[in-house]
Enzyme design. Structure first.
Site, PDB file in Angstrom:
ATOM      1  N   TYR A  66       0.931  -1.366   0.149  1.00  0.00           N
ATOM      2  CA  TYR A  66       0.096   0.052   0.001  1.00  0.00           C
ATOM      3  C   TYR A  66       0.748   1.230  -0.085  1.00  0.00           C
ATOM      4  O   TYR A  66       1.570   1.451   0.959  1.00  0.00           O
ATOM      5  CB  TYR A  66      -0.928   0.017   1.240  1.00  0.00           C
ATOM      6  CG  TYR A  66      -1.993  -1.126   1.151  1.00  0.00           C
ATOM      7  CD1 TYR A  66      -1.763  -2.459   1.568  1.00  0.00           C
ATOM      8  CD2 TYR A  66      -3.318  -0.855   1.016  1.00  0.00           C
ATOM      9  CE1 TYR A  66      -2.717  -3.242   1.483  1.00  0.00           C
ATOM     10  CE2 TYR A  66      -4.333  -1.414   0.901  1.00  0.00           C
ATOM     11  CZ  TYR A  66      -4.227  -2.728   1.289  1.00  0.00           C
ATOM     12  OH  TYR A  66      -5.100  -3.867   1.155  1.00  0.00           O
ATOM     13  N   TYR A  87      -7.425  -5.143   9.938  1.00  0.00           N
ATOM     14  CA  TYR A  87      -7.411  -5.416   8.549  1.00  0.00           C
ATOM     15  C   TYR A  87      -7.492  -6.880   8.424  1.00  0.00           C
ATOM     16  O   TYR A  87      -8.106  -7.448   7.316  1.00  0.00           O
ATOM     17  CB  TYR A  87      -5.732  -5.146   8.300  1.00  0.00           C
ATOM     18  CG  TYR A  87      -5.494  -5.350   6.676  1.00  0.00           C
ATOM     19  CD1 TYR A  87      -5.697  -4.466   5.711  1.00  0.00           C
ATOM     20  CD2 TYR A  87      -5.010  -6.705   6.146  1.00  0.00           C
ATOM     21  CE1 TYR A  87      -5.414  -4.494   4.600  1.00  0.00           C
ATOM     22  CE2 TYR A  87      -4.785  -6.798   4.883  1.00  0.00           C
ATOM     23  CZ  TYR A  87      -4.941  -5.766   3.742  1.00  0.00           C
ATOM     24  OH  TYR A  87      -4.581  -6.052   2.659  1.00  0.00           O
ATOM     25  N   PRO A 140     -12.347   0.449  -1.166  1.00  0.00           N
ATOM     26  CA  PRO A 140     -11.678  -1.014  -1.284  1.00  0.00           C
ATOM     27  C   PRO A 140     -10.492  -1.042  -0.467  1.00  0.00           C
ATOM     28  O   PRO A 140      -9.729  -2.030  -0.355  1.00  0.00           O
ATOM     29  CB  PRO A 140     -11.510  -1.342  -2.787  1.00  0.00           C
ATOM     30  CG  PRO A 140     -11.357   0.044  -3.500  1.00  0.00           C
ATOM     31  CD  PRO A 140     -12.306   0.762  -2.702  1.00  0.00           C
ATOM     32  N   LYS A 153     -12.708  -4.887   2.605  1.00  0.00           N
ATOM     33  CA  LYS A 153     -13.657  -5.372   3.410  1.00  0.00           C
ATOM     34  C   LYS A 153     -15.015  -5.582   2.594  1.00  0.00           C
ATOM     35  O   LYS A 153     -15.773  -6.384   3.281  1.00  0.00           O
ATOM     36  CB  LYS A 153     -14.024  -4.333   4.474  1.00  0.00           C
ATOM     37  CG  LYS A 153     -12.918  -3.974   5.643  1.00  0.00           C
ATOM     38  CD  LYS A 153     -12.564  -5.159   6.483  1.00  0.00           C
ATOM     39  CE  LYS A 153     -11.503  -5.198   7.212  1.00  0.00           C
ATOM     40  NZ  LYS A 153     -10.954  -6.560   7.413  1.00  0.00           N
TER      41      LYS A 153
HETATM   42  C1  PHB Z   1      -7.234  -7.073  -4.409  1.00  0.00           C
HETATM   43  O1  PHB Z   1      -7.819  -6.730  -5.513  1.00  0.00           O
HETATM   44  O2  PHB Z   1      -6.307  -7.920  -4.491  1.00  0.00           O
HETATM   45  C2  PHB Z   1      -7.382  -6.013  -3.341  1.00  0.00           C
HETATM   46  C3  PHB Z   1      -8.173  -4.987  -3.535  1.00  0.00           C
HETATM   47  C4  PHB Z   1      -8.211  -4.007  -2.524  1.00  0.00           C
HETATM   48  C5  PHB Z   1      -7.363  -4.260  -1.274  1.00  0.00           C
HETATM   49  C6  PHB Z   1      -6.584  -5.601  -1.136  1.00  0.00           C
HETATM   50  C7  PHB Z   1      -6.629  -6.391  -2.279  1.00  0.00           C
HETATM   51  O3  PHB Z   1      -7.290  -3.264  -0.250  1.00  0.00           O
END
Ligand code: PHB
Ligand code: APR
Length: 386
Positions: free
Chosen positions: A199, A377, A286, A290
Protein backbone atom coordinates in the site's frame (compact mmCIF):
# COMPACT_ATOMS: atom_id res chain seq x y z
CA UNK A 1 -43.79 -21.76 -7.15
CA UNK A 2 -43.03 -21.67 -3.43
CA UNK A 3 -39.86 -21.61 -1.39
CA UNK A 4 -38.90 -20.62 2.12
CA UNK A 5 -36.30 -17.99 1.26
CA UNK A 6 -36.22 -16.23 -2.11
CA UNK A 7 -32.68 -14.93 -2.57
CA UNK A 8 -32.11 -12.15 -5.10
CA UNK A 9 -28.53 -12.02 -6.42
CA UNK A 10 -25.86 -14.68 -6.95
CA UNK A 11 -22.89 -12.75 -5.59
CA UNK A 12 -20.94 -13.76 -2.49
CA UNK A 13 -23.79 -12.70 -0.15
CA UNK A 14 -26.61 -14.57 -1.93
CA UNK A 15 -24.63 -17.73 -2.65
CA UNK A 16 -23.14 -18.02 0.84
CA UNK A 17 -26.57 -17.45 2.35
CA UNK A 18 -27.99 -20.25 0.20
CA UNK A 19 -25.25 -22.64 1.38
CA UNK A 20 -25.83 -21.70 5.03
CA UNK A 21 -29.62 -22.07 4.77
CA UNK A 22 -29.28 -25.45 3.16
CA UNK A 23 -27.22 -26.61 6.14
CA UNK A 24 -30.02 -25.46 8.41
CA UNK A 25 -32.56 -27.43 6.33
CA UNK A 26 -34.22 -24.32 4.89
CA UNK A 27 -35.23 -24.30 1.19
CA UNK A 28 -34.26 -21.43 -1.04
CA UNK A 29 -34.13 -20.34 -4.67
CA UNK A 30 -31.49 -17.90 -5.97
CA UNK A 31 -32.47 -15.49 -8.77
CA UNK A 32 -29.66 -13.76 -10.71
CA UNK A 33 -30.22 -11.35 -13.57
CA UNK A 34 -26.87 -11.92 -15.35
CA UNK A 35 -25.73 -15.12 -17.04
CA UNK A 36 -23.48 -17.57 -15.23
CA UNK A 37 -20.37 -16.87 -17.32
CA UNK A 38 -20.66 -13.13 -16.72
CA UNK A 39 -20.97 -13.51 -12.93
CA UNK A 40 -18.09 -15.97 -12.81
CA UNK A 41 -15.77 -13.71 -14.81
CA UNK A 42 -16.61 -10.35 -13.23
CA UNK A 43 -13.38 -8.94 -11.80
CA UNK A 44 -13.63 -7.79 -8.20
CA UNK A 45 -11.45 -7.70 -5.10
CA UNK A 46 -9.61 -10.74 -3.83
CA UNK A 47 -8.67 -10.58 -0.19
CA UNK A 48 -10.34 -12.92 2.30
CA UNK A 49 -10.26 -12.51 6.06
CA UNK A 50 -9.58 -15.64 8.07
CA UNK A 51 -13.22 -15.39 9.25
CA UNK A 52 -14.37 -15.74 5.64
CA UNK A 53 -12.04 -18.63 4.84
CA UNK A 54 -13.08 -20.45 8.03
CA UNK A 55 -16.75 -20.14 7.08
CA UNK A 56 -16.16 -21.36 3.50
CA UNK A 57 -14.25 -24.33 4.94
CA UNK A 58 -17.11 -25.20 7.29
CA UNK A 59 -19.45 -25.07 4.33
CA UNK A 60 -17.21 -27.55 2.49
CA UNK A 61 -16.48 -25.21 -0.42
CA UNK A 62 -12.82 -24.45 0.25
CA UNK A 63 -10.96 -27.30 -1.50
CA UNK A 64 -9.74 -25.16 -4.39
CA UNK A 65 -9.29 -22.15 -2.11
CA UNK A 66 -7.02 -24.25 0.10
CA UNK A 67 -5.03 -25.40 -2.94
CA UNK A 68 -4.79 -22.14 -4.86
CA UNK A 69 -5.28 -19.35 -2.30
CA UNK A 70 -2.14 -17.46 -1.25
CA UNK A 71 -1.73 -17.14 2.50
CA UNK A 72 -0.37 -13.73 3.48
CA UNK A 73 0.91 -12.71 6.89
CA UNK A 74 1.35 -8.97 6.55
CA UNK A 75 1.39 -5.94 4.28
CA UNK A 76 3.96 -3.32 3.34
CA UNK A 77 3.22 0.35 3.85
CA UNK A 78 5.36 2.30 1.40
CA UNK A 79 6.19 5.98 1.75
CA UNK A 80 9.21 8.17 0.99
CA UNK A 81 10.54 5.39 -1.26
CA UNK A 82 10.84 2.65 1.40
CA UNK A 83 8.64 -0.31 2.41
CA UNK A 84 7.68 -0.82 6.07
CA UNK A 85 6.36 -4.26 6.96
CA UNK A 86 3.30 -4.66 9.19
CA UNK A 87 3.51 -8.21 10.52
CA UNK A 88 -0.21 -9.01 10.81
CA UNK A 89 0.25 -12.58 12.00
CA UNK A 90 2.90 -11.60 14.56
CA UNK A 91 0.59 -8.87 15.87
CA UNK A 92 -2.74 -10.74 15.81
CA UNK A 93 -2.09 -14.47 15.36
CA UNK A 94 -4.32 -14.34 12.25
CA UNK A 95 -3.69 -14.23 8.52
CA UNK A 96 -5.40 -13.30 5.26
CA UNK A 97 -5.80 -15.17 1.97
CA UNK A 98 -5.58 -13.88 -1.57
CA UNK A 99 -8.20 -15.58 -3.76
CA UNK A 100 -10.29 -13.78 -6.39
CA UNK A 101 -13.92 -13.02 -5.55
CA UNK A 102 -15.06 -14.55 -8.82
CA UNK A 103 -13.29 -17.78 -7.81
CA UNK A 104 -15.31 -17.80 -4.58
CA UNK A 105 -18.44 -17.22 -6.67
CA UNK A 106 -17.54 -20.11 -9.03
CA UNK A 107 -16.93 -22.51 -6.14
CA UNK A 108 -20.17 -21.57 -4.35
CA UNK A 109 -22.30 -21.76 -7.50
CA UNK A 110 -20.99 -25.22 -8.37
CA UNK A 111 -21.47 -26.44 -4.80
CA UNK A 112 -25.10 -25.27 -4.75
CA UNK A 113 -25.91 -26.82 -8.12
CA UNK A 114 -24.22 -30.08 -7.04
CA UNK A 115 -26.47 -30.11 -3.97
CA UNK A 116 -29.60 -29.53 -6.01
CA UNK A 117 -30.23 -25.93 -4.94
CA UNK A 118 -31.94 -23.91 -7.65
CA UNK A 119 -29.82 -21.03 -8.95
CA UNK A 120 -31.63 -19.36 -11.85
CA UNK A 121 -29.52 -17.14 -14.09
CA UNK A 122 -30.80 -14.53 -16.56
CA UNK A 123 -33.95 -13.71 -14.60
CA UNK A 124 -35.48 -10.44 -15.85
CA UNK A 125 -37.85 -7.86 -14.34
CA UNK A 126 -37.42 -9.02 -10.77
CA UNK A 127 -40.02 -7.29 -8.55
CA UNK A 128 -40.80 -7.69 -4.86
CA UNK A 129 -44.37 -7.67 -3.50
CA UNK A 130 -46.18 -7.94 -0.14
CA UNK A 131 -43.00 -7.69 1.91
CA UNK A 132 -45.01 -6.46 4.89
CA UNK A 133 -47.00 -9.72 4.98
CA UNK A 134 -45.98 -13.27 5.98
CA UNK A 135 -46.11 -14.38 2.34
CA UNK A 136 -43.94 -12.00 0.31
CA UNK A 137 -43.71 -12.71 -3.43
CA UNK A 138 -41.15 -12.23 -6.17
CA UNK A 139 -42.26 -11.91 -9.78
CA UNK A 140 -39.70 -12.34 -12.56
CA UNK A 141 -39.20 -13.47 -16.14
CA UNK A 142 -37.16 -16.55 -16.95
CA UNK A 143 -36.63 -18.43 -20.21
CA UNK A 144 -39.30 -16.33 -21.93
CA UNK A 145 -42.01 -16.84 -19.30
CA UNK A 146 -43.35 -14.88 -16.32
CA UNK A 147 -43.10 -16.53 -12.91
CA UNK A 148 -44.16 -15.89 -9.36
CA UNK A 149 -42.30 -17.19 -6.32
CA UNK A 150 -44.08 -17.07 -2.96
CA UNK A 151 -41.73 -17.09 0.03
CA UNK A 152 -41.62 -16.87 3.82
CA UNK A 153 -38.80 -14.35 3.55
CA UNK A 154 -36.95 -12.48 0.78
CA UNK A 155 -33.20 -11.89 1.05
CA UNK A 156 -32.05 -8.89 -1.01
CA UNK A 157 -28.47 -9.83 -1.94
CA UNK A 158 -28.54 -7.98 -5.26
CA UNK A 159 -25.64 -5.60 -4.79
CA UNK A 160 -25.50 -1.83 -4.75
CA UNK A 161 -27.56 -1.36 -7.94
CA UNK A 162 -30.16 -4.03 -7.24
CA UNK A 163 -33.93 -3.69 -6.81
CA UNK A 164 -34.31 -4.83 -3.20
CA UNK A 165 -33.11 -1.68 -1.46
CA UNK A 166 -35.11 0.44 -3.92
CA UNK A 167 -38.28 -1.37 -2.81
CA UNK A 168 -37.87 0.03 0.72
CA UNK A 169 -36.16 3.32 -0.08
CA UNK A 170 -38.87 5.33 1.68
CA UNK A 171 -38.18 3.45 4.92
CA UNK A 172 -34.41 3.67 5.17
CA UNK A 173 -31.92 6.34 6.15
CA UNK A 174 -28.89 6.57 3.88
CA UNK A 175 -25.41 7.53 5.08
CA UNK A 176 -23.20 8.32 2.15
CA UNK A 177 -19.78 9.71 1.30
CA UNK A 178 -18.27 9.88 -2.18
CA UNK A 179 -14.50 10.37 -2.45
CA UNK A 180 -13.19 12.77 -5.09
CA UNK A 181 -11.05 10.05 -6.69
CA UNK A 182 -11.26 6.54 -8.09
CA UNK A 183 -9.03 3.51 -8.51
CA UNK A 184 -7.69 2.48 -11.89
CA UNK A 185 -7.21 -1.29 -11.63
CA UNK A 186 -5.35 -3.66 -13.95
CA UNK A 187 -4.75 -7.37 -14.18
CA UNK A 188 -1.49 -8.34 -15.85
CA UNK A 189 0.27 -11.52 -16.87
CA UNK A 190 3.27 -10.84 -14.68
CA UNK A 191 4.77 -12.53 -11.63
CA UNK A 192 4.31 -10.12 -8.71
CA UNK A 193 7.59 -8.36 -7.81
CA UNK A 194 6.57 -8.48 -4.15
CA UNK A 195 5.80 -11.36 -1.80
CA UNK A 196 2.97 -9.49 -0.01
CA UNK A 197 0.73 -6.49 -0.75
CA UNK A 198 2.21 -2.97 -0.94
CA UNK A 199 0.00 0.00 0.00
CA UNK A 200 1.87 3.08 -1.24
CA UNK A 201 1.62 6.74 -0.26
CA UNK A 202 3.17 8.87 -3.00
CA UNK A 203 3.22 12.55 -4.00
CA UNK A 204 1.40 11.54 -7.23
CA UNK A 205 -1.26 9.64 -5.26
CA UNK A 206 -1.95 6.20 -3.83
CA UNK A 207 -0.98 2.91 -5.47
CA UNK A 208 -1.53 -0.72 -4.48
CA UNK A 209 0.42 -3.79 -5.54
CA UNK A 210 -1.64 -6.95 -5.13
CA UNK A 211 -1.94 -10.24 -6.99
CA UNK A 212 -4.15 -13.15 -7.93
CA UNK A 213 -1.53 -15.88 -8.18
CA UNK A 214 2.21 -16.32 -8.56
CA UNK A 215 1.74 -15.49 -12.28
CA UNK A 216 -0.94 -12.77 -12.23
CA UNK A 217 -0.50 -9.29 -10.76
CA UNK A 218 -3.30 -6.92 -9.81
CA UNK A 219 -2.33 -3.27 -9.46
CA UNK A 220 -4.22 -0.09 -8.67
CA UNK A 221 -3.57 3.64 -9.07
CA UNK A 222 -5.44 6.55 -7.53
CA UNK A 223 -6.90 8.64 -10.39
CA UNK A 224 -9.41 11.48 -10.56
CA UNK A 225 -13.01 10.35 -10.08
CA UNK A 226 -13.97 11.61 -13.55
CA UNK A 227 -10.84 10.32 -15.32
CA UNK A 228 -11.38 8.24 -18.46
CA UNK A 229 -9.64 4.91 -18.95
CA UNK A 230 -8.98 6.03 -22.55
CA UNK A 231 -6.46 8.53 -21.10
CA UNK A 232 -4.38 5.67 -19.74
CA UNK A 233 -2.23 3.81 -22.27
CA UNK A 234 -0.50 0.68 -20.98
CA UNK A 235 2.83 2.57 -21.06
CA UNK A 236 1.46 5.40 -18.97
CA UNK A 237 0.02 2.93 -16.44
CA UNK A 238 3.31 1.05 -16.03
CA UNK A 239 5.31 4.22 -15.78
CA UNK A 240 3.04 5.66 -13.06
CA UNK A 241 2.99 2.33 -11.20
CA UNK A 242 6.76 2.15 -11.07
CA UNK A 243 6.99 5.78 -9.95
CA UNK A 244 4.63 5.11 -7.05
CA UNK A 245 5.57 1.52 -6.17
CA UNK A 246 9.26 1.20 -7.07
CA UNK A 247 10.12 -2.20 -8.50
CA UNK A 248 7.21 -3.48 -10.64
CA UNK A 249 7.19 -6.49 -13.00
CA UNK A 250 5.47 -5.60 -16.27
CA UNK A 251 3.43 -7.99 -18.40
CA UNK A 252 0.46 -8.11 -20.75
CA UNK A 253 -2.48 -6.16 -19.32
CA UNK A 254 -5.67 -8.19 -19.87
CA UNK A 255 -8.17 -6.17 -17.85
CA UNK A 256 -8.36 -2.50 -16.92
CA UNK A 257 -11.01 -0.20 -15.54
CA UNK A 258 -11.76 2.69 -13.19
CA UNK A 259 -13.90 2.19 -10.07
CA UNK A 260 -15.39 5.06 -8.05
CA UNK A 261 -14.70 5.19 -4.32
CA UNK A 262 -17.68 5.44 -2.07
CA UNK A 263 -18.88 4.75 1.46
CA UNK A 264 -22.57 4.00 1.94
CA UNK A 265 -24.80 2.48 4.62
CA UNK A 266 -28.58 1.95 4.55
CA UNK A 267 -30.29 1.68 7.92
CA UNK A 268 -32.20 -0.44 8.85
CA UNK A 269 -31.18 -3.43 6.72
CA UNK A 270 -34.68 -4.95 6.90
CA UNK A 271 -38.35 -4.14 6.51
CA UNK A 272 -41.16 -6.63 7.13
CA UNK A 273 -40.10 -9.90 5.48
CA UNK A 274 -37.29 -8.36 3.36
CA UNK A 275 -33.72 -8.53 4.66
CA UNK A 276 -30.77 -6.88 2.87
CA UNK A 277 -27.25 -8.33 2.94
CA UNK A 278 -23.91 -7.32 1.42
CA UNK A 279 -23.48 -4.50 -1.09
CA UNK A 280 -27.25 -4.01 -1.35
CA UNK A 281 -27.09 -2.45 2.13
CA UNK A 282 -23.58 -1.00 2.33
CA UNK A 283 -20.40 -0.37 0.40
CA UNK A 284 -16.92 0.59 1.51
CA UNK A 285 -13.96 1.98 -0.42
CA UNK A 286 -11.67 -0.96 -1.31
CA UNK A 287 -8.64 0.34 0.64
CA UNK A 288 -9.46 -1.87 3.64
CA UNK A 289 -10.48 -4.88 1.47
CA UNK A 290 -13.67 -5.33 3.48
CA UNK A 291 -16.52 -5.52 0.88
CA UNK A 292 -16.67 -9.28 0.39
CA UNK A 293 -15.89 -10.01 4.02
CA UNK A 294 -18.74 -7.79 5.19
CA UNK A 295 -21.14 -9.49 2.79
CA UNK A 296 -20.17 -12.88 4.21
CA UNK A 297 -20.52 -11.60 7.75
CA UNK A 298 -24.04 -10.33 7.09
CA UNK A 299 -25.22 -13.72 5.93
CA UNK A 300 -23.39 -15.49 8.76
CA UNK A 301 -25.83 -13.59 11.02
CA UNK A 302 -28.83 -13.69 8.71
CA UNK A 303 -28.93 -17.47 8.15
CA UNK A 304 -29.54 -18.47 11.80
CA UNK A 305 -31.93 -15.52 12.25
CA UNK A 306 -34.06 -16.66 9.29
CA UNK A 307 -33.89 -20.27 10.45
CA UNK A 308 -35.26 -19.33 13.88
CA UNK A 309 -37.98 -17.27 12.22
CA UNK A 310 -39.06 -19.86 9.68
CA UNK A 311 -38.49 -23.16 11.50
CA UNK A 312 -39.40 -22.10 15.05
CA UNK A 313 -41.49 -18.97 14.60
CA UNK A 314 -38.96 -17.21 16.85
CA UNK A 315 -38.50 -13.62 15.63
CA UNK A 316 -35.89 -12.43 18.13
CA UNK A 317 -32.74 -12.87 16.07
CA UNK A 318 -34.48 -11.67 12.90
CA UNK A 319 -35.59 -8.51 14.69
CA UNK A 320 -32.02 -7.98 15.91
CA UNK A 321 -30.39 -8.57 12.52
CA UNK A 322 -29.77 -4.93 11.60
CA UNK A 323 -28.20 -4.12 14.96
CA UNK A 324 -26.04 -7.24 14.90
CA UNK A 325 -24.81 -6.67 11.33
CA UNK A 326 -24.25 -2.93 11.57
CA UNK A 327 -21.69 -3.26 14.36
CA UNK A 328 -19.22 -4.81 11.96
CA UNK A 329 -20.37 -2.64 9.05
CA UNK A 330 -19.59 0.64 10.83
CA UNK A 331 -16.29 -0.74 12.17
CA UNK A 332 -15.36 -1.53 8.56
CA UNK A 333 -16.56 1.89 7.41
CA UNK A 334 -14.29 3.56 9.93
CA UNK A 335 -11.31 1.35 9.10
CA UNK A 336 -11.74 1.71 5.32
CA UNK A 337 -12.03 5.47 5.75
CA UNK A 338 -8.90 5.52 7.96
CA UNK A 339 -6.84 3.59 5.37
CA UNK A 340 -8.20 5.74 2.56
CA UNK A 341 -7.50 9.03 4.32
CA UNK A 342 -4.01 7.95 5.35
CA UNK A 343 -2.84 6.90 1.91
CA UNK A 344 -4.55 8.96 -0.82
CA UNK A 345 -3.94 12.48 -2.01
CA UNK A 346 -7.09 14.03 -0.56
CA UNK A 347 -6.45 17.41 -2.16
CA UNK A 348 -5.83 19.16 1.18
CA UNK A 349 -2.35 20.42 0.33
CA UNK A 350 1.09 20.06 1.95
CA UNK A 351 -0.04 20.27 5.58
CA UNK A 352 -2.40 17.33 5.10
CA UNK A 353 0.31 15.36 3.28
CA UNK A 354 2.72 15.85 6.22
CA UNK A 355 0.02 14.69 8.64
CA UNK A 356 -0.41 11.51 6.61
CA UNK A 357 3.32 10.83 6.77
CA UNK A 358 3.24 11.33 10.54
CA UNK A 359 0.44 8.76 10.76
CA UNK A 360 2.34 6.26 8.60
CA UNK A 361 5.49 6.80 10.63
CA UNK A 362 3.49 6.13 13.80
CA UNK A 363 2.27 2.78 12.44
CA UNK A 364 5.82 1.88 11.38
CA UNK A 365 7.32 2.77 14.79
CA UNK A 366 4.63 1.93 17.34
CA UNK A 367 3.54 -1.63 18.01
CA UNK A 368 0.26 -0.36 19.48
CA UNK A 369 -0.56 1.60 16.31
CA UNK A 370 0.47 -1.31 14.08
CA UNK A 371 -1.62 -3.76 16.11
CA UNK A 372 -4.68 -1.54 15.80
CA UNK A 373 -4.30 -1.44 12.02
CA UNK A 374 -3.54 -5.19 11.89
CA UNK A 375 -6.53 -6.38 13.94
CA UNK A 376 -8.88 -4.37 11.75
CA UNK A 377 -7.22 -5.49 8.53
CA UNK A 378 -7.26 -9.22 9.32
CA UNK A 379 -10.78 -8.82 10.75
CA UNK A 380 -11.84 -8.85 14.38
CA UNK A 381 -12.97 -12.37 15.32
CA UNK A 382 -16.47 -13.12 14.00
CA UNK A 383 -19.32 -13.95 16.33
CA UNK A 384 -19.75 -17.70 16.76
CA UNK A 385 -21.71 -18.84 13.75
CA UNK A 386 -24.20 -21.50 12.83
C1 PHB B 1 -7.24 -6.99 -4.51
O1 PHB B 1 -7.95 -6.79 -5.50
O2 PHB B 1 -6.45 -7.96 -4.44
C2 PHB B 1 -7.29 -6.05 -3.37
C3 PHB B 1 -8.11 -4.91 -3.45
C4 PHB B 1 -8.12 -4.02 -2.39
C5 PHB B 1 -7.32 -4.26 -1.28
C6 PHB B 1 -6.52 -5.38 -1.20
C7 PHB B 1 -6.51 -6.28 -2.25
O3 PHB B 1 -7.31 -3.36 -0.25
N1 APR C 1 -32.20 -9.23 -10.07
C1 APR C 1 -31.39 -10.30 -9.85
N2 APR C 1 -30.08 -10.19 -9.58
C2 APR C 1 -29.55 -8.95 -9.51
C3 APR C 1 -30.33 -7.79 -9.70
C4 APR C 1 -31.72 -7.98 -10.00
N3 APR C 1 -32.50 -6.93 -10.21
N4 APR C 1 -29.55 -6.71 -9.58
C5 APR C 1 -28.31 -7.18 -9.32
N5 APR C 1 -28.30 -8.53 -9.28
C6 APR C 1 -27.16 -9.42 -9.05
C7 APR C 1 -25.85 -8.94 -9.64
O1 APR C 1 -25.72 -9.28 -11.01
C8 APR C 1 -24.83 -9.67 -8.78
O2 APR C 1 -24.48 -10.93 -9.30
O3 APR C 1 -26.89 -9.47 -7.66
C9 APR C 1 -25.54 -9.85 -7.45
C10 APR C 1 -24.94 -9.00 -6.36
O4 APR C 1 -23.62 -9.44 -6.13
P1 APR C 1 -22.44 -8.46 -5.67
O5 APR C 1 -22.55 -7.16 -6.37
O6 APR C 1 -21.19 -9.23 -5.81
O7 APR C 1 -22.78 -8.16 -4.12
P2 APR C 1 -22.60 -9.03 -2.80
O8 APR C 1 -22.98 -10.45 -3.02
O9 APR C 1 -23.25 -8.24 -1.74
O10 APR C 1 -21.05 -9.05 -2.56
C11 APR C 1 -20.32 -7.95 -2.11
O11 APR C 1 -19.12 -7.68 -4.11
O12 APR C 1 -19.07 -5.58 -5.15
C12 APR C 1 -18.35 -6.54 -4.48
O13 APR C 1 -16.60 -5.46 -3.44
C13 APR C 1 -17.89 -5.95 -3.25
O14 APR C 1 -16.69 -7.70 -2.42
C14 APR C 1 -17.94 -7.06 -2.31
C15 APR C 1 -18.97 -7.99 -2.75
Amino acid sequence: MRTQVGIIGAGPAGLTLAMLLRRHGIDCVVLENRDRAYVEKRVRAGLLEQNTVDLLRKLGVADRLDREGLEHHGIYLRYRGANHYVDMTGLTGRHITIYGQQEVVKDLTQALLDRGVEVLFETGNVELHDIETDAPRITYDHAGESHELTCDVIAGCDGFHGVSRQTIKDHITEYDYTYPFGWLGILAEAAPATDELIYAWHEDGFALYTMRSTKISRLYLQVDADDDIANWSDDRIWSELSTRLGNVNEGKIFDKGITPMRSYVAEPMQRGRLFLAGDSAHIVPPTGAKGLNLAVNDVRLLAPALTDLIAKGDKRRADGYTTAALGRVWRAQDFSNYMTQMLHDLGGGPFQRRMQLARLEYVARSEAAARSLAENYVGLPAEPDF
